[in-house]
Design a protein around this motif. Structure first.
Motif, PDB file in Angstrom:
ATOM      1  N   ARG A 181       0.825  -1.208   0.000  1.00 36.00           N
ATOM      2  CA  ARG A 181       0.000   0.000   0.000  1.00 36.00           C
ATOM      3  C   ARG A 181       0.858   1.258   0.000  1.00 36.00           C
ATOM      4  NH1 ARG A 181      -1.492   3.274   4.375  1.00 36.00           N
ATOM      5  NH2 ARG A 181      -2.809   4.933   3.581  1.00 36.00           N
ATOM      6  N   HIS A 182       1.943   1.260   0.762  1.00 32.68           N
ATOM      7  CA  HIS A 182       2.824   2.427   0.762  1.00 32.68           C
ATOM      8  C   HIS A 182       3.526   2.574  -0.584  1.00 32.68           C
ATOM      9  CE1 HIS A 182       2.724   4.375   4.719  1.00 32.68           C
ATOM     10  NE2 HIS A 182       2.316   3.201   5.158  1.00 32.68           N
ATOM     11  N   GLY A 183       3.683   1.475  -1.296  1.00 37.18           N
ATOM     12  CA  GLY A 183       4.185   1.564  -2.661  1.00 37.18           C
ATOM     13  C   GLY A 183       3.212   2.334  -3.538  1.00 37.18           C
ATOM     14  N   ARG A 184       1.903   2.066  -3.345  1.00 37.30           N
ATOM     15  CA  ARG A 184       0.872   2.801  -4.077  1.00 37.30           C
ATOM     16  C   ARG A 184       0.955   4.299  -3.771  1.00 37.30           C
ATOM     17  NH1 ARG A 184      -0.061  -1.681  -5.891  1.00 37.30           N
ATOM     18  NH2 ARG A 184      -2.019  -2.434  -6.784  1.00 37.30           N
ATOM     19  N   LEU A 185       1.206   4.621  -2.511  1.00 38.30           N
ATOM     20  CA  LEU A 185       1.303   6.035  -2.131  1.00 38.30           C
ATOM     21  C   LEU A 185       2.481   6.720  -2.811  1.00 38.30           C
ATOM     22  CD1 LEU A 185       0.537   5.826   1.718  1.00 38.30           C
ATOM     23  CD2 LEU A 185      -1.012   6.468  -0.139  1.00 38.30           C
ATOM     24  N   LEU A 186       3.479   5.929  -3.196  1.00 36.30           N
ATOM     25  CA  LEU A 186       4.644   6.478  -3.904  1.00 36.30           C
ATOM     26  C   LEU A 186       4.459   6.428  -5.421  1.00 36.30           C
ATOM     27  CD1 LEU A 186       7.595   4.946  -1.823  1.00 36.30           C
ATOM     28  CD2 LEU A 186       6.790   7.306  -1.792  1.00 36.30           C
ATOM     29  N   GLY A 187       3.290   5.948  -5.859  1.00 38.83           N
ATOM     30  CA  GLY A 187       3.025   5.894  -7.298  1.00 38.83           C
ATOM     31  C   GLY A 187       3.449   4.603  -7.970  1.00 38.83           C
ATOM     32  N   ILE A 188       3.729   3.568  -7.177  1.00 36.04           N
ATOM     33  CA  ILE A 188       4.115   2.268  -7.744  1.00 36.04           C
ATOM     34  C   ILE A 188       2.864   1.406  -7.869  1.00 36.04           C
ATOM     35  CG2 ILE A 188       5.621   0.265  -7.528  1.00 36.04           C
ATOM     36  CD1 ILE A 188       7.352   1.887  -5.586  1.00 36.04           C
ATOM     37  N   GLY A 265     -12.773  -7.886  -0.204  1.00 34.10           N
ATOM     38  CA  GLY A 265     -11.659  -8.589   0.439  1.00 34.10           C
ATOM     39  C   GLY A 265     -10.635  -7.636   1.015  1.00 34.10           C
ATOM     40  N   PHE A 266     -11.069  -6.381   1.281  1.00 30.93           N
ATOM     41  CA  PHE A 266     -10.156  -5.366   1.803  1.00 30.93           C
ATOM     42  C   PHE A 266      -9.990  -5.567   3.304  1.00 30.93           C
ATOM     43  CE2 PHE A 266      -8.727  -0.992   2.672  1.00 30.93           C
ATOM     44  CZ  PHE A 266      -7.868  -0.799   1.598  1.00 30.93           C
ATOM     45  N   PRO A 267      -8.781  -5.878   3.787  1.00 30.59           N
ATOM     46  CA  PRO A 267      -8.570  -6.241   5.194  1.00 30.59           C
ATOM     47  C   PRO A 267      -8.971  -5.126   6.158  1.00 30.59           C
ATOM     48  CG  PRO A 267      -6.623  -6.742   3.866  1.00 30.59           C
ATOM     49  CD  PRO A 267      -7.523  -5.901   3.023  1.00 30.59           C
ATOM     50  N   VAL A 268      -9.643  -5.490   7.228  1.00 29.23           N
ATOM     51  CA  VAL A 268     -10.076  -4.519   8.235  1.00 29.23           C
ATOM     52  C   VAL A 268      -8.866  -3.830   8.877  1.00 29.23           C
ATOM     53  CG1 VAL A 268     -11.281  -4.209  10.430  1.00 29.23           C
ATOM     54  CG2 VAL A 268     -12.216  -5.750   8.709  1.00 29.23           C
ATOM     55  N   ASP A 269      -7.773  -4.598   9.097  1.00 27.90           N
ATOM     56  CA  ASP A 269      -6.598  -3.984   9.722  1.00 27.90           C
ATOM     57  C   ASP A 269      -5.996  -2.903   8.821  1.00 27.90           C
ATOM     58  OD1 ASP A 269      -5.698  -6.977   8.729  1.00 27.90           O
ATOM     59  OD2 ASP A 269      -4.268  -5.443   8.104  1.00 27.90           O
ATOM     60  N   LEU A 270      -6.108  -3.079   7.494  1.00 30.16           N
ATOM     61  CA  LEU A 270      -5.598  -2.051   6.586  1.00 30.16           C
ATOM     62  C   LEU A 270      -6.514  -0.823   6.625  1.00 30.16           C
ATOM     63  CD1 LEU A 270      -3.485  -1.242   4.553  1.00 30.16           C
ATOM     64  CD2 LEU A 270      -4.803  -2.375   2.767  1.00 30.16           C
ATOM     65  N   THR A 271      -7.815  -1.058   6.727  1.00 33.36           N
ATOM     66  CA  THR A 271      -8.752   0.051   6.881  1.00 33.36           C
ATOM     67  C   THR A 271      -8.404   0.861   8.127  1.00 33.36           C
ATOM     68  OG1 THR A 271     -10.533  -1.198   5.794  1.00 33.36           O
ATOM     69  CG2 THR A 271     -11.181   0.678   7.173  1.00 33.36           C
ATOM     70  N   LYS A 272      -8.124   0.164   9.217  1.00 37.70           N
ATOM     71  CA  LYS A 272      -7.759   0.830  10.471  1.00 37.70           C
ATOM     72  C   LYS A 272      -6.472   1.639  10.309  1.00 37.70           C
ATOM     73  CE  LYS A 272      -9.877  -2.500  13.668  1.00 37.70           C
ATOM     74  NZ  LYS A 272      -9.597  -3.522  14.723  1.00 37.70           N
ATOM     75  N   ASP A 273      -5.485   1.074   9.611  1.00 38.74           N
ATOM     76  CA  ASP A 273      -4.214   1.780   9.398  1.00 38.74           C
ATOM     77  C   ASP A 273      -4.442   3.094   8.649  1.00 38.74           C
ATOM     78  OD1 ASP A 273      -2.637  -0.041  10.698  1.00 38.74           O
ATOM     79  OD2 ASP A 273      -1.951  -1.068   8.889  1.00 38.74           O
ATOM     80  N   ILE A 274      -5.253   3.004   7.577  1.00 34.73           N
ATOM     81  CA  ILE A 274      -5.494   4.198   6.751  1.00 34.73           C
ATOM     82  C   ILE A 274      -6.246   5.256   7.550  1.00 34.73           C
ATOM     83  CG2 ILE A 274      -6.722   5.036   4.700  1.00 34.73           C
ATOM     84  CD1 ILE A 274      -6.187   2.266   3.444  1.00 34.73           C
ATOM     85  N   LEU A 275      -7.250   4.825   8.307  1.00 32.29           N
ATOM     86  CA  LEU A 275      -8.010   5.769   9.116  1.00 32.29           C
ATOM     87  C   LEU A 275      -7.133   6.425  10.177  1.00 32.29           C
ATOM     88  CD1 LEU A 275     -11.348   3.787   9.642  1.00 32.29           C
ATOM     89  CD2 LEU A 275     -10.948   5.713   8.107  1.00 32.29           C
ATOM     90  N   SER A 276      -6.266   5.612  10.789  1.00 31.83           N
ATOM     91  CA  SER A 276      -5.373   6.137  11.836  1.00 31.83           C
ATOM     92  C   SER A 276      -4.479   7.241  11.301  1.00 31.83           C
ATOM     93  CB  SER A 276      -4.536   4.998  12.414  1.00 31.83           C
ATOM     94  OG  SER A 276      -3.617   5.476  13.374  1.00 31.83           O
TER      95      SER A 276
END
Length: 283
Positions: A181-188, A265-276
């Motif tokens: 996901r952080h790769g996506r934030l960098l445009g990868i 299939g989007f993981p709840v823990d990833l949702t929590k990370d993004i919200l945080s």
């Protein structure tokens, strides 16, 4: 370390001071702080004066002027006896010293990510993303997350941990997904972690030659996980962005988080990370 009974904690401190001068040069300023470690008494922690600010306080030493380098203590006689060592004749000393922390001091850098071997991994990520570390704080965070997580996951797979939805396997999967996901934030927008794995292995071959033997397997497993996650992350992120655009307050309804997981299939823990990261939470 087991030594003659006559050697005291004071003797040990003198030896450690000499070791620090050999490592970091003559005149290295040290201090000892009383501390408690299980089954050791007396015990202490040893600091050296910060190499960046000379004790004045800076980000490297978190404003304290000192950097902890090791912990030491005399082992309890019962522990020695259980190990078959006569505590009436011998003393035991236990030590703990952070290798990467020492590397920061030896190389005169401010944090782990500036150590040469780790920096080479980050440079590989930067090259793929087309960004430069130090130019943008948000990008720097992503570069550090990816660098840290690909190091961890490479060694986890080498040690036999497999991606799964429970236990150690779930930790591995979460680390890979967070890095992706952080790769996506960098445009990868393609699998890339398996490529960075090459640098992780190369930088650690000297101490961990088994990485070379397992290289093909480690890369294949990471690539498969990246591909699998790629199918869910884009659609999930788009829907989450829509949800947040219409959110009133700071708490995402649990039903929305469940829909992300159940439908995409989007993981709840990833949702929590993004919200945080946005100062939000999920019900």
């Amino acid at each position: 370390m087991v030594i003659d009974k006559g050697v005291t904690m004071a003797d040990l401190k003198g030896t450690l001071n000499a070791v620090m001068e050999q490592l970091f040069g003559k005149g290295t300023v040290t201090r000892f702080r009383p501390h408690h470690f299980p089954f050791t008494e007396p015990s202490c922690e040893m600091d050296i004066q910060c190499h960046k600010c000379g004790g004045k306080g800076c980000p490297t030493c978190k404003g304290e002027g000192w950097i902890e380098v090791l912990g030491a203590g005399m082992v309890h006689p019962k522990v020695l006896r259980n190990c078959g060592i006569d505590p009436d004749e011998y003393s035991g000393f236990a030590f703990g010293m952070g290798l990467e922390r020492l590397a920061c001091i030896m190389q005169g850098v401010g944090n782990l990510f500036e150590v040469d071997t780790v920096q080479n991994i980050m440079k590989h990520v930067s090259k793929i993303a087309g960004v430069t570390y130090g130019e943008d704080e948000k990008q720097d965070v992503s570069l550090r997350v990816i660098t840290d997580h690909i190091r961890s996951t490479t060694f986890m797979i080498s040690d036999g941990v497999m991606p799964s939805n429970e236990g150690r396997g779930y930790v591995l999967r979460r680390l890979l997904r967070r890095a992706a996901r952080h790769g996506r934030l960098l445009g990868i927008h393609k699998p890339f972690l398996f490529e960075v794995c090459d640098t992780v292995i190369q930088e650690n071959l000297g101490a961990y030659p088994q990485l070379a033997e397992k290289k093909a397997f480690i890369k294949k497993l990471i690539f498969i996980e990246e591909q699998s996650f790629e199918k869910t992350i884009d659609s999930g992120l788009a829907l989450l962005d829509d949800m947040l655009a219409n959110l009133t307050g700071t708490v995402l309804p649990g039903a929305d988080a469940f829909r992300l997981y159940d439908t995409y299939g989007f993981p709840v823990d990833l949702t929590k990370d993004i919200l945080s990261e946005k100062g939000l939470t999920v019900d």
